[in-house]
Motif scaffolding. Structure first.
Motif, PDB file in Angstrom:
ATOM      1  N   HIS A  20       0.820  -1.213   0.000  1.00 57.88           N
ATOM      2  CA  HIS A  20       0.000   0.000   0.000  1.00 57.88           C
ATOM      3  C   HIS A  20       0.851   1.259   0.000  1.00 57.88           C
ATOM      4  N   ALA A  61      -7.858   0.788   1.490  1.00 56.45           N
ATOM      5  CA  ALA A  61      -6.814  -0.129   1.956  1.00 56.45           C
ATOM      6  C   ALA A  61      -7.380  -1.324   2.716  1.00 56.45           C
ATOM      7  N   SER A 106       3.024   1.727   6.763  1.00 57.25           N
ATOM      8  CA  SER A 106       1.904   2.592   6.380  1.00 57.25           C
ATOM      9  C   SER A 106       1.041   2.873   7.600  1.00 57.25           C
ATOM     10  N   LEU A 166      -4.597  -1.416  -5.022  1.00 60.11           N
ATOM     11  CA  LEU A 166      -4.725  -2.570  -4.138  1.00 60.11           C
ATOM     12  C   LEU A 166      -4.335  -3.857  -4.853  1.00 60.11           C
TER      13      LEU A 166
END
Length: 326
Positions: free
Chosen positions: A133, A226, A256, A198
């Motif tokens: 991500h 996400a 992330s 994704l």
């Protein structure tokens, strides 16, 4: 009922071999069919003694631009040292054409099954999803679709109205409960999330375990929230799912920011997947591979069970969302 342009019947073994040889790779073994229904995928050994996988794409599903975006994303992840399988590039391209079919070649990789109850493996998956991500957030796809209610809920609902397999005796109840589920999902859906690239279908079967996770099959990659790549690892009781979520989050946060504000989308996404999956099977039913692989889809008891599944998912939507441990 089938997709426009469906045409796998002409993809004979001879045609497959001719296609592979057209890009300068010469199989020395037979073509071993792998577990794939949407496309046609085969493993083989070439004259260089290496194992390869060839994927023939379902006609009319994706455009060339959309497939090439998938390939470019995989290569971008490889360049960032994320463990994914990217297609091979020959003569400057990764997408090949032969007599109306499009195909790609991949190195054949092995590995063990991902262990869904192994906490160390779950944390490692979270860590690498954070890296995926991180790369995916750099820019959105331009050609590939966005994950939304239209593509994964409203269009599938329309497709199911044409499904001839639903028994007449339960159609009224089936669609009444389906529409209640759709209304509940729509009420709880929101789009105030960052649009990132994704994996799109990141369930445990799309992970091989070697020294760590290896992510495969980016065929459903798209823009979206996400949490879509995270919730499929949650299973069991609520307490089990809370523990799994917390473990995923521990790994994810290394690369992330964890999307805690998207946790309320988990049950809507579960409902979307349920409806989308039924419509996908219905649309593909004329493909001979589907009745062989999913014979239960034509049985009345399957459709009767879905009425109960709709009610259960409605109850899940009304329950409090999962939250991370303090």
């Amino acid at each position: 009922m089938t997709e426009p342009g469906f045409d796998f019947h002409a993809l004979t073994p001879e045609h497959q071999l001719d296609a592979i040889e057209s890009v300068g790779i010469y199989p020395q073994s037979g073509l071993l069919a792998l577990n794939s229904y949407e496309n046609r995928v085969y493993q083989f050994v070439a004259d260089d003694s290496k194992r390869y996988v060839v994927k023939f794409y379902r006609p009319a599903r994706w455009t060339d631009e959309q497939i090439l975006e998938e390939h470019a994303f995989c290569q971008e992840l490889v360049d960032a040292e994320v463990p994914v399988v990217a297609p091979l590039v020959r003569d400057g391209t990764s997408l090949f054409h032969f007599n109306g079919y499009r195909f790609a070649l991949f190195p054949s990789v092995g590995g063990r099954n991902f262990e869904v109850d192994n906490w160390d493996q779950i944390e490692a998956v979270g860590r690498y999803l954070g890296r995926i991500h991180q790369v995916g957030a750099a820019r959105p796809f331009q050609a590939r679709a966005r994950f939304d209610l239209d593509t994964h809920l409203y269009q599938p609902r329309q497709a199911l109205t044409h499904a001839s397999l639903i028994p007449d005796g339960i159609k009224t109840t089936f669609f009444s409960d389906l529409d209640r589920l759709i209304d509940a999902i729509s009420e709880r859906w929101h789009t105030n999330w960052p649009i990132i690239r994704l994996h799109g279908d990141c369930h445990p079967s799309n992970i091989l375990w070697r020294d760590g996770p290896l992510f495969v099959d980016f065929d459903d990659t798209r823009n979206g929230p996400a949490i879509q790549d995270l919730w499929l690892f949650l299973n069991g009781s609520r307490a089990d799912q809370l523990a799994q979520l917390d473990t995923l989050a521990d790994g994810y946060r290394e690369f992330s920011e964890f999307p805690a504000d998207q946790l309320q989308l988990i049950e809507p996404l579960r409902g979307l997947r349920m409806v989308h999956y039924m419509a996908w099977l219905a649309k593909r039913w004329q493909d001979p591979a589907f009745p062989r692989a999913f014979p239960w889809f034509a049985e009345a008891k399957y459709w009767e069970s879905q009425v109960l599944a709709f009610k259960e998912q409605l109850a899940a939507l009304q329950a409090p969302s999962l939250t991370l441990y303090p």
